[in-house]
Design an enzyme around this catalytic site. Structure first.
Site, PDB file in Angstrom:
ATOM      1  N   HIS A 260       1.316  -5.140  10.113  1.00  0.00           N
ATOM      2  CA  HIS A 260       1.433  -6.714  10.060  1.00  0.00           C
ATOM      3  C   HIS A 260       2.776  -7.094   9.408  1.00  0.00           C
ATOM      4  O   HIS A 260       3.510  -7.837   9.722  1.00  0.00           O
ATOM      5  CB  HIS A 260       0.290  -7.105   9.289  1.00  0.00           C
ATOM      6  CG  HIS A 260       0.383  -8.668   9.114  1.00  0.00           C
ATOM      7  ND1 HIS A 260      -0.659  -9.717   9.915  1.00  0.00           N
ATOM      8  CD2 HIS A 260       1.043  -9.459   8.302  1.00  0.00           C
ATOM      9  CE1 HIS A 260      -0.293 -10.665   9.391  1.00  0.00           C
ATOM     10  NE2 HIS A 260       0.648 -10.775   8.483  1.00  0.00           N
ATOM     11  N   GLU A 261       3.004  -6.370   8.119  1.00  0.00           N
ATOM     12  CA  GLU A 261       3.925  -6.954   7.123  1.00  0.00           C
ATOM     13  C   GLU A 261       5.406  -6.437   8.137  1.00  0.00           C
ATOM     14  O   GLU A 261       6.384  -6.898   7.769  1.00  0.00           O
ATOM     15  CB  GLU A 261       3.873  -6.309   5.761  1.00  0.00           C
ATOM     16  CG  GLU A 261       2.578  -6.709   5.022  1.00  0.00           C
ATOM     17  CD  GLU A 261       2.603  -8.077   4.934  1.00  0.00           C
ATOM     18  OE1 GLU A 261       3.522  -8.982   4.867  1.00  0.00           O
ATOM     19  OE2 GLU A 261       1.361  -8.584   4.947  1.00  0.00           O
TER      20      GLU A 261
ATOM     21  N   HIS B 290       6.922  -8.670  10.512  1.00  0.00           N
ATOM     22  CA  HIS B 290       7.574  -9.796   9.845  1.00  0.00           C
ATOM     23  C   HIS B 290       9.095  -9.469   9.847  1.00  0.00           C
ATOM     24  O   HIS B 290      10.050 -10.514  10.022  1.00  0.00           O
ATOM     25  CB  HIS B 290       7.140 -10.137   8.476  1.00  0.00           C
ATOM     26  CG  HIS B 290       5.806 -11.095   8.393  1.00  0.00           C
ATOM     27  ND1 HIS B 290       5.983 -12.262   9.155  1.00  0.00           N
ATOM     28  CD2 HIS B 290       4.596 -10.804   8.050  1.00  0.00           C
ATOM     29  CE1 HIS B 290       4.695 -12.801   8.991  1.00  0.00           C
ATOM     30  NE2 HIS B 290       3.961 -12.047   8.131  1.00  0.00           N
TER      31      HIS B 290
ATOM     32  N   CYS C 187      -2.277 -14.983   8.503  1.00  0.00           N
ATOM     33  CA  CYS C 187      -1.026 -14.764   7.786  1.00  0.00           C
ATOM     34  C   CYS C 187      -0.858 -16.095   7.102  1.00  0.00           C
ATOM     35  O   CYS C 187      -1.129 -17.026   7.372  1.00  0.00           O
ATOM     36  CB  CYS C 187       0.043 -15.076   8.992  1.00  0.00           C
ATOM     37  SG  CYS C 187       1.612 -14.581   8.573  1.00  0.00           S
TER      38      CYS C 187
END
Length: 235
Positions: free
Chosen positions: A176-177, A180, A130
């Site tokens: 993953h994004e 966030h 990351c």
């Protein structure tokens, strides 16, 4: 109280020039643990476009395959993604085959979200890093295929609604994004004991080596030699 628009304007103004990347905040910054706010219709279109352009520059400069707005200190449900793996016509290498990795065209996604697919029981283990935790990786299990949704803005300005099944590495990037935006870092989902510095990662390309030398336990220890996918039976 500072509005999102004011925060974005302030963030953009900190750049030394309009073509400079934004500062990527690191673990410990509150924006990385906040639940981000809805991006649909909350910003002036011109300001949104400027912010997206700045996120793309930031992603390219890092370099990375994605950046979420919280990573530059703005708790907004917005991400940019791009994975240029190979030239057109070029064949996949062994790792790309293993992780089902293909080109992901440049796009911004407003209010991205994903969900598991009924009946899909394949989990893929992959090393993730990351940009907000510089220099470290974890072995993260994720569904191999997910249904992705959101409003995508493609390079050139095309806008379309996403409601698609994505598989392989692009599905991992999307997960993953999107995580966030709910205050989740990839390392939060990592296999226990798998947190390693980048300089050691070459030792653990073969996941059975990571299991052996790092003492990993659980589902990852059930993988066949050379495998990254685990087919789990659901009750």
């Amino acid at each position: 109280m500072t509005s999102l628009a004011q925060l974005i304007e302030k963030t953009l103004a900190k750049r030394p020039s309009e073509n400079a990347p934004l500062r990527i905040v690191q673990a410990g910054h509150p924006a990385l643990r906040a639940t981000s706010k809805d991006a649909a219709g909350s910003l002036d279109p011109e300001l949104l476009a400027q912010f997206i352009d700045a996120l793309v520059v930031t992603m390219h400069e890092a370099p990375g395959v994605g950046v979420a707005a919280p990573q530059v200190g703005v708790p907004l449900r917005l991400v940019v993604m791009e994975d240029a793996v190979r030239e057109e016509g070029e064949e996949r290498d062994a790792d790309d085959e293993l992780y089902d990795r293909d080109n992901l065209p440049l796009m911004a996604v407003i209010n991205p979200r994903y969900e598991e697919i009924d009946g899909e029981d394949t989990v893929t283990f992959g090393w993730e890093g990351c940009l907000s935790v510089e220099g470290w990786r974890s072995l993260v299990p994720r569904p191999k295929s997910v249904r992705v949704r959101g409003t995508a803005i493609i390079a050139g300005g095309e806008v379309r609604e996403l409601d698609e099944v994505w598989t392989g590495w692009r599905a991992r990037i999307f997960q993953h994004e999107s995580d966030h935006l709910d205050g989740i870092l990839c390392h939060d989902r990592g296999v226990e004991r798998s947190f390693v510095q980048d300089s050691y990662l070459h030792r653990y390309t073969e996941l059975s080596d990571a299991v052996r030398y790092l003492g990993l336990r659980g589902d990852v220890a059930k993988l066949d030699p050379g495998a990254v996918d685990l087919h789990r039976r659901r009750a």
